[in-house]
Write a protein that holds these residues in place. Structure first.
Motif, PDB file in Angstrom:
ATOM      1  N   ILE A 103       0.840  -1.203   0.000  1.00  0.00           N
ATOM      2  CA  ILE A 103       0.000   0.000   0.000  1.00  0.00           C
ATOM      3  C   ILE A 103       0.875   1.253   0.000  1.00  0.00           C
ATOM      4  O   ILE A 103       0.653   2.176  -0.789  1.00  0.00           O
ATOM      5  N   VAL A 104       1.860   1.301   0.901  1.00  0.00           N
ATOM      6  CA  VAL A 104       2.741   2.473   0.970  1.00  0.00           C
ATOM      7  C   VAL A 104       3.485   2.652  -0.349  1.00  0.00           C
ATOM      8  O   VAL A 104       3.567   3.768  -0.885  1.00  0.00           O
ATOM      9  N   ASN A 105       4.015   1.568  -0.902  1.00  0.00           N
ATOM     10  CA  ASN A 105       4.717   1.658  -2.189  1.00  0.00           C
ATOM     11  C   ASN A 105       3.783   2.147  -3.294  1.00  0.00           C
ATOM     12  O   ASN A 105       4.185   2.959  -4.137  1.00  0.00           O
ATOM     13  N   ASN A 106       2.548   1.669  -3.303  1.00  0.00           N
ATOM     14  CA  ASN A 106       1.573   2.132  -4.292  1.00  0.00           C
ATOM     15  C   ASN A 106       1.297   3.627  -4.149  1.00  0.00           C
ATOM     16  O   ASN A 106       1.186   4.336  -5.154  1.00  0.00           O
ATOM     17  N   LEU A 107       1.168   4.088  -2.918  1.00  0.00           N
ATOM     18  CA  LEU A 107       0.910   5.511  -2.702  1.00  0.00           C
ATOM     19  C   LEU A 107       2.004   6.356  -3.342  1.00  0.00           C
ATOM     20  O   LEU A 107       1.722   7.326  -4.056  1.00  0.00           O
ATOM     21  N   PHE A 108       3.245   5.978  -3.092  1.00  0.00           N
ATOM     22  CA  PHE A 108       4.346   6.745  -3.657  1.00  0.00           C
ATOM     23  C   PHE A 108       4.479   6.540  -5.164  1.00  0.00           C
ATOM     24  O   PHE A 108       4.638   7.507  -5.912  1.00  0.00           O
ATOM     25  N   HIS A 109       4.414   5.305  -5.620  1.00  0.00           N
ATOM     26  CA  HIS A 109       4.650   5.014  -7.033  1.00  0.00           C
ATOM     27  C   HIS A 109       3.562   5.586  -7.946  1.00  0.00           C
ATOM     28  O   HIS A 109       3.866   6.192  -8.976  1.00  0.00           O
ATOM     29  N   TYR A 110       2.307   5.384  -7.594  1.00  0.00           N
ATOM     30  CA  TYR A 110       1.218   5.763  -8.487  1.00  0.00           C
ATOM     31  C   TYR A 110       0.651   7.162  -8.251  1.00  0.00           C
ATOM     32  O   TYR A 110       0.109   7.766  -9.178  1.00  0.00           O
ATOM     33  N   VAL A 116       5.256  18.037 -10.202  1.00  0.00           N
ATOM     34  CA  VAL A 116       5.063  19.290  -9.481  1.00  0.00           C
ATOM     35  C   VAL A 116       4.965  18.982  -7.989  1.00  0.00           C
ATOM     36  O   VAL A 116       3.988  18.381  -7.527  1.00  0.00           O
ATOM     37  N   LEU A 117       6.005  19.354  -7.237  1.00  0.00           N
ATOM     38  CA  LEU A 117       6.015  19.084  -5.803  1.00  0.00           C
ATOM     39  C   LEU A 117       4.814  19.736  -5.126  1.00  0.00           C
ATOM     40  O   LEU A 117       4.386  20.824  -5.505  1.00  0.00           O
ATOM     41  N   GLY A 118       4.303  19.047  -4.116  1.00  0.00           N
ATOM     42  CA  GLY A 118       3.151  19.558  -3.381  1.00  0.00           C
ATOM     43  C   GLY A 118       1.821  19.193  -4.003  1.00  0.00           C
ATOM     44  O   GLY A 118       0.775  19.609  -3.529  1.00  0.00           O
ATOM     45  N   THR A 119       1.851  18.400  -5.067  1.00  0.00           N
ATOM     46  CA  THR A 119       0.611  17.942  -5.691  1.00  0.00           C
ATOM     47  C   THR A 119       0.597  16.416  -5.684  1.00  0.00           C
ATOM     48  O   THR A 119       1.510  15.785  -5.154  1.00  0.00           O
ATOM     49  N   TRP A 120      -0.398  15.848  -6.277  1.00  0.00           N
ATOM     50  CA  TRP A 120      -0.509  14.403  -6.357  1.00  0.00           C
ATOM     51  C   TRP A 120      -1.380  14.053  -7.552  1.00  0.00           C
ATOM     52  O   TRP A 120      -2.066  14.898  -8.106  1.00  0.00           O
ATOM     53  N   THR A 121      -1.335  12.814  -7.935  1.00  0.00           N
ATOM     54  CA  THR A 121      -2.266  12.291  -8.928  1.00  0.00           C
ATOM     55  C   THR A 121      -3.476  11.816  -8.153  1.00  0.00           C
ATOM     56  O   THR A 121      -3.355  10.974  -7.265  1.00  0.00           O
ATOM     57  N   ASP A 122      -4.630  12.354  -8.460  1.00  0.00           N
ATOM     58  CA  ASP A 122      -5.817  12.012  -7.670  1.00  0.00           C
ATOM     59  C   ASP A 122      -6.466  10.703  -8.100  1.00  0.00           C
ATOM     60  O   ASP A 122      -6.986   9.978  -7.266  1.00  0.00           O
ATOM     61  N   GLN A 123      -6.430  10.387  -9.397  1.00  0.00           N
ATOM     62  CA  GLN A 123      -7.134   9.185  -9.854  1.00  0.00           C
ATOM     63  C   GLN A 123      -6.411   8.564 -11.042  1.00  0.00           C
ATOM     64  O   GLN A 123      -5.851   9.268 -11.885  1.00  0.00           O
ATOM     65  N   LEU A 124      -6.452   7.240 -11.066  1.00  0.00           N
ATOM     66  CA  LEU A 124      -5.899   6.463 -12.169  1.00  0.00           C
ATOM     67  C   LEU A 124      -7.046   5.757 -12.879  1.00  0.00           C
ATOM     68  O   LEU A 124      -8.023   5.347 -12.236  1.00  0.00           O
ATOM     69  N   ALA A 126      -8.386   2.457 -15.358  1.00  0.00           N
ATOM     70  CA  ALA A 126      -8.228   1.005 -15.198  1.00  0.00           C
ATOM     71  C   ALA A 126      -6.857   0.522 -15.658  1.00  0.00           C
ATOM     72  O   ALA A 126      -6.383  -0.516 -15.202  1.00  0.00           O
ATOM     73  N   GLU A 127      -6.205   1.292 -16.526  1.00  0.00           N
ATOM     74  CA  GLU A 127      -4.861   0.939 -17.003  1.00  0.00           C
ATOM     75  C   GLU A 127      -3.775   1.562 -16.120  1.00  0.00           C
ATOM     76  O   GLU A 127      -2.601   1.553 -16.475  1.00  0.00           O
ATOM     77  N   ARG A 128      -4.182   2.149 -15.016  1.00  0.00           N
ATOM     78  CA  ARG A 128      -3.276   2.759 -14.029  1.00  0.00           C
ATOM     79  C   ARG A 128      -2.538   3.982 -14.578  1.00  0.00           C
ATOM     80  O   ARG A 128      -1.412   4.250 -14.227  1.00  0.00           O
ATOM     81  N   ARG A 129      -3.224   4.739 -15.421  1.00  0.00           N
ATOM     82  CA  ARG A 129      -2.675   6.003 -15.917  1.00  0.00           C
ATOM     83  C   ARG A 129      -3.490   7.152 -15.328  1.00  0.00           C
ATOM     84  O   ARG A 129      -4.708   7.015 -15.158  1.00  0.00           O
ATOM     85  N   PRO A 130      -2.833   8.291 -15.025  1.00  0.00           N
ATOM     86  CA  PRO A 130      -3.579   9.445 -14.500  1.00  0.00           C
ATOM     87  C   PRO A 130      -4.757   9.777 -15.413  1.00  0.00           C
ATOM     88  O   PRO A 130      -4.638   9.752 -16.634  1.00  0.00           O
ATOM     89  N   SER A 138      -9.684  18.113  -0.760  1.00  0.00           N
ATOM     90  CA  SER A 138     -10.134  17.201   0.296  1.00  0.00           C
ATOM     91  C   SER A 138      -9.230  15.975   0.397  1.00  0.00           C
ATOM     92  O   SER A 138      -9.142  15.344   1.453  1.00  0.00           O
ATOM     93  N   THR A 139      -8.535  15.638  -0.678  1.00  0.00           N
ATOM     94  CA  THR A 139      -7.647  14.480  -0.656  1.00  0.00           C
ATOM     95  C   THR A 139      -6.481  14.696   0.293  1.00  0.00           C
ATOM     96  O   THR A 139      -5.969  13.736   0.881  1.00  0.00           O
ATOM     97  N   LEU A 140      -6.069  15.943   0.476  1.00  0.00           N
ATOM     98  CA  LEU A 140      -4.952  16.231   1.369  1.00  0.00           C
ATOM     99  C   LEU A 140      -5.232  15.720   2.784  1.00  0.00           C
ATOM    100  O   LEU A 140      -4.333  15.192   3.446  1.00  0.00           O
TER     101      LEU A 140
END
Length: 165
Positions: A103-110, A116-124, A126-130, A138-140
């Motif tokens: 789970i932790v590895n997935n959080l960082f990898h995906y 852009v530091l300070g942001t994240w990919t919110d959703q992938l 089915a092919e695991r692409r942003p 709210s995700t923060l």
């Protein structure tokens, strides 16, 4: 009257909410004995049906029989999976180290490895692409609480030999 919607839409389950409720019920157990009695049922369903088998990423939606309804993956359900696993360790003393590490590895990898530091990919997708351009604020909250729980429990995880010092 607290009834499900009719038809297939009424059968949709969000595994992320199952994990979130597991954590909430364990927290409530501190002041309401017995609150966590049903946490295991929610946890087992989410682990069995709510995660992609090849990666362990949490699906956005499945049906009540475990059929995948939405094969996309948002960030927040994955943070809730981490919290649920940590709550199981804190209150039950057991931890699936391999799954928690996944789970932790997935959080960082995906989700958190972004240009852009300070942001994240919110959703992938089915092919695991942003797959969305928005980054809901709210995700923060979910990211912050999940990693706060990991840091809070770090001494106990080290004492149990789960984390290196």
């Amino acid at each position: 009257e607290w009834n499900r919607l009719g038809g297939e839409r009424g059968r949709i389950v969000e595994p992320g909410h199952h994990y979130e409720w597991v954590w909430l019920l364990y927290q409530a157990e501190r002041v309401v004995p017995g609150a966590a009695d049903r946490a295991g049922i929610l946890f087992e369903f989410a682990e069995r049906f709510g995660c992609e088998k090849t990666t362990g990423l949490v699906y956005d939606e499945v049906l009540d029989d475990g059929t995948v309804w939405s094969a996309s993956h948002r960030l927040w359900p994955n943070t809730e999976a981490l919290k649920a696993h940590l709550a199981g360790f804190e209150f039950g003393g057991n931890l699936d180290v391999e799954r928690t590490t996944e789970i932790v590895n997935n959080l960082f990898h995906y989700f958190l490895r972004v240009p852009v530091l300070g942001t994240w990919t919110d959703q992938l997708n089915a092919e695991r692409r942003p797959y969305v351009e928005n980054i809901p604020t709210s995700t923060l909250y979910h990211v912050f609480v999940a990693f706060s729980e990991l840091l809070r429990l770090e001494p106990r995880l080290q004492a149990a030999g789960i984390l290196a010092g």
